[in-house]
Design a protein around this motif. Structure first.
Motif, short mmCIF file in Angstrom:
data_model
loop_
_atom_site.label_atom_id
_atom_site.label_comp_id
_atom_site.label_asym_id
_atom_site.label_seq_id
_atom_site.Cartn_x
_atom_site.Cartn_y
_atom_site.Cartn_z
N ALA A 158 -39.52 -3.22 -22.53
CA ALA A 158 -40.18 -3.66 -23.76
C ALA A 158 -41.64 -4.07 -23.55
O ALA A 158 -42.42 -4.04 -24.51
CB ALA A 158 -39.39 -4.82 -24.36
N ALA A 159 -41.99 -4.42 -22.33
CA ALA A 159 -43.35 -4.90 -22.06
C ALA A 159 -44.41 -3.88 -22.48
O ALA A 159 -45.46 -4.26 -23.03
CB ALA A 159 -43.50 -5.24 -20.58
N SER A 160 -44.15 -2.62 -22.25
CA SER A 160 -45.15 -1.59 -22.61
C SER A 160 -45.34 -1.48 -24.13
O SER A 160 -46.31 -0.90 -24.59
CB SER A 160 -44.74 -0.23 -22.03
OG SER A 160 -43.53 0.21 -22.62
N HIS A 161 -44.43 -2.06 -24.90
CA HIS A 161 -44.53 -2.06 -26.36
C HIS A 161 -45.01 -3.42 -26.89
O HIS A 161 -44.97 -3.67 -28.09
CB HIS A 161 -43.17 -1.73 -26.98
CG HIS A 161 -42.64 -0.40 -26.57
ND1 HIS A 161 -43.16 0.79 -27.04
CD2 HIS A 161 -41.66 -0.07 -25.69
CE1 HIS A 161 -42.50 1.79 -26.49
NE2 HIS A 161 -41.59 1.30 -25.66
N GLY A 162 -45.43 -4.29 -25.96
CA GLY A 162 -45.92 -5.61 -26.36
C GLY A 162 -44.83 -6.58 -26.76
O GLY A 162 -45.09 -7.57 -27.44
N ILE A 163 -43.61 -6.31 -26.32
CA ILE A 163 -42.48 -7.19 -26.67
C ILE A 163 -42.13 -8.05 -25.47
O ILE A 163 -41.95 -7.54 -24.37
CB ILE A 163 -41.26 -6.35 -27.11
CG1 ILE A 163 -41.61 -5.52 -28.35
CG2 ILE A 163 -40.06 -7.27 -27.36
CD1 ILE A 163 -40.57 -4.50 -28.71
N GLN A 164 -42.03 -9.34 -25.71
CA GLN A 164 -41.69 -10.30 -24.67
C GLN A 164 -40.21 -10.59 -24.70
O GLN A 164 -39.64 -10.83 -25.76
CB GLN A 164 -42.48 -11.59 -24.90
CG GLN A 164 -42.16 -12.71 -23.95
CD GLN A 164 -42.98 -13.95 -24.27
OE1 GLN A 164 -44.14 -13.86 -24.62
NE2 GLN A 164 -42.35 -15.11 -24.14
N VAL A 165 -39.56 -10.54 -23.55
CA VAL A 165 -38.13 -10.86 -23.44
C VAL A 165 -37.97 -11.95 -22.39
O VAL A 165 -38.48 -11.84 -21.28
CB VAL A 165 -37.30 -9.61 -23.06
CG1 VAL A 165 -35.83 -9.99 -22.88
CG2 VAL A 165 -37.46 -8.52 -24.09
#
Length: 128
Positions: A22-29
């Motif tokens: 998800a990081a490459s889509h700007g999503i933080q998990v």
């Protein structure tokens, strides 16, 4: 307890895998791993059977972690971990100790888990 414990492990692994994707889509998990929290779950971990000794899980939990975490402390630490983008947010001394021990001495952690299960089983037999 096996389904509960195994799903907690699964959530950590899944969260770490999704975090990278998800990081490459700007999503933080982030994944939250608190120690024992003083909630209704401590008293109602599973559907009690006729032989279950009410309150034994709380007693056994407090033997491992004498001071249970409050939901407020967990929430505050969760928000702090999210703000700092920590991949795994561990809350409470017992949880930190368990995580470190699992990395350094997994056999010791497994032995402790076995002892806890034996203690629960013995207490449930006493109530029969």
């Amino acid at each position: 307890m096996a389904p509960y414990t195994s799903t907690k492990w699964a959530v950590v692994g899944f969260s770490q895998a999704v975090r990278h994707e998800a990081a490459s889509h700007g999503i933080q998990v982030n994944v939250l791993c608190p120690g024992y929290v003083d909630t209704k779950l401590i008293d109602e971990v599973f559907e009690p059977t006729a032989s279950y000794v009410r309150g034994s899980f709380r007693r056994n939990t407090k033997a491992l972690q004498p001071r249970l975490l409050t939901p407020e402390v967990v929430a505050r630490k969760a928000f702090s971990g999210i703000e700092r983008d920590k991949p795994v947010i561990i809350v409470g001394g017992f949880a930190h100790l368990s995580a470190r021990a699992m990395g350094v001495a997994p056999a010791v952690v497994r032995a402790g888990s076995r002892l806890q299960a034996i203690r629960e089983e013995r207490q449930s037999r006493k109530g029969a």
